[in-house]
Design a protein around this motif. Structure first.
Motif, short mmCIF file in Angstrom:
data_model
loop_
_atom_site.label_atom_id
_atom_site.label_comp_id
_atom_site.label_asym_id
_atom_site.label_seq_id
_atom_site.Cartn_x
_atom_site.Cartn_y
_atom_site.Cartn_z
N ALA A 73 0.79 -1.02 -0.04
CA ALA A 73 -0.11 0.13 0.06
C ALA A 73 1.19 1.23 0.22
O ALA A 73 2.04 1.37 0.72
CB ALA A 73 -0.87 -0.06 1.04
N SER A 74 0.50 2.43 -0.40
CA SER A 74 1.13 3.45 -0.63
C SER A 74 1.48 4.23 0.65
O SER A 74 2.46 5.10 0.70
CB SER A 74 0.45 4.54 -1.77
N ASP A 75 0.83 3.75 1.74
CA ASP A 75 1.04 4.48 3.08
C ASP A 75 2.30 3.69 3.66
O ASP A 75 2.65 4.11 4.91
CB ASP A 75 0.02 4.42 4.07
N ALA A 76 2.59 2.50 3.20
CA ALA A 76 3.67 1.69 4.00
C ALA A 76 5.27 1.88 3.78
O ALA A 76 5.65 1.67 4.52
CB ALA A 76 3.38 0.15 3.49
N ASN A 77 5.42 2.98 2.66
CA ASN A 77 6.77 2.85 2.28
C ASN A 77 7.64 3.73 3.29
O ASN A 77 8.68 3.25 3.72
CB ASN A 77 6.92 3.92 0.99
#
Length: 274
Positions: free
Chosen positions: A119-123
């Motif tokens: 997910a994009s929020d995990a980076n």
């Protein structure tokens, strides 16, 4: 000699080529006992991923805690994390139970067919919470670029520089894999403190490379669990993966990107082949 125990924290691939399934095969092929705590379920085959179901973070924590409550863990491999909440849970649980245990982090972001697995929020959660726990991280070129928020490296010099920059975020070592380079070989670069080491390797022309990143990181974890240094673990694991890729076309699994041959050495010895 005691057989070492290695835990994989990653997602499942029902086609058997990547994820937990590849990790367990690589652990076994390298002479260790494999265990698995799942972070996500996927519906996928050699042609691609059609669905992803991230498991509840509390369940992920329970899986990991239950292993540590009963079994001696000699190394941990982290693969697909899926989202920021799971990253936070894995980091907190390992801090509580895995102090001093080597951790190999493979920041899985995209499947072989191109489907996003993170997910994009995990980076940022991976950068801030998991990199500082890692003994070694093993991104490929797109993953290293995504972690740093930079363009993908196109040269060896750029690979080495990105490895050094990732090192500043807390891992003891960074291995950037050069399989995406447009070249006839497949070089990887390892950065440790002030030292940079290159691992050379031929490029095998095959479409059956599903799970190569999972397999390499798991083999590294197995070798570290057996007491090898990071640099020696990488050397052995890369040679093992090269053999598995070179024999991949012996398998007939699906019509897309097939898996590598994890057990080629065993089968060549005639132990299981008939």
């Amino acid at each position: 000699m005691t057989i070492r125990n290695v835990l994989s924290i990653a997602g499942s691939d029902p086609s058997g080529g990547a994820g937990i399934q590849a990790d367990l095969k690589a652990f076994s092929a390298r002479g260790t006992y494999g265990m698995a705590a799942l972070t996500a379920l996927t519906a996928q085959n050699t042609q691609g991923v059609t669905a992803i179901h991230a498991l509840p973070p509390d369940f992920v924590r329970a899986e990991i805690e239950t292993i540590f409550a009963d079994i001696s863990v000699d190394a941990v491999k982290i693969g697909m994390i899926a989202n920021a909440e799971i990253a936070e849970t894995v980091a907190a649980t390992l801090k509580a139970h895995a102090t001093g245990i080597p951790v190999v982090l493979d920041p899985v972001m995209v499947a072989k067919g191109g489907a996003p697995l993170l997910a994009s929020d995990a980076n940022q959660a991976i950068m801030k919470l998991l990199l500082p726990l890692a003994t070694v991280i093993t991104p490929n070129l797109p993953e290293a670029a995504a972690l740093l928020g930079e363009p993908e490296a196109k040269t060896r010099e750029a690979m080495a520089e990105q490895a050094k920059r990732l090192l500043q975020h807390g891992p003891r070592a960074v291995l950037i894999k050069g399989g995406h380079l447009e070249s006839d070989d497949s070089p990887d670069v390892l950065a440790e403190a002030d030292e940079v080491t290159w691992f050379e390797g031929p490029r095998t022309r095959t479409r059956n490379t599903h799970g190569t990143g999972c397999t390499l990181s798991s083999a590294i974890a197995a070798e570290i669990a057996k007491g090898q240094s990071v640099i020696e673990a990488v050397r052995v694991a890369k040679a093992y993966l090269a053999g598995a890729i070179s024999a991949a076309d012996e398998l007939s699994v699906g019509s897309g990107h097939g898996p590598v041959h994890h057990f080629i050495a065993l089968w060549e010895d005639g132990v299981t082949r008939r």
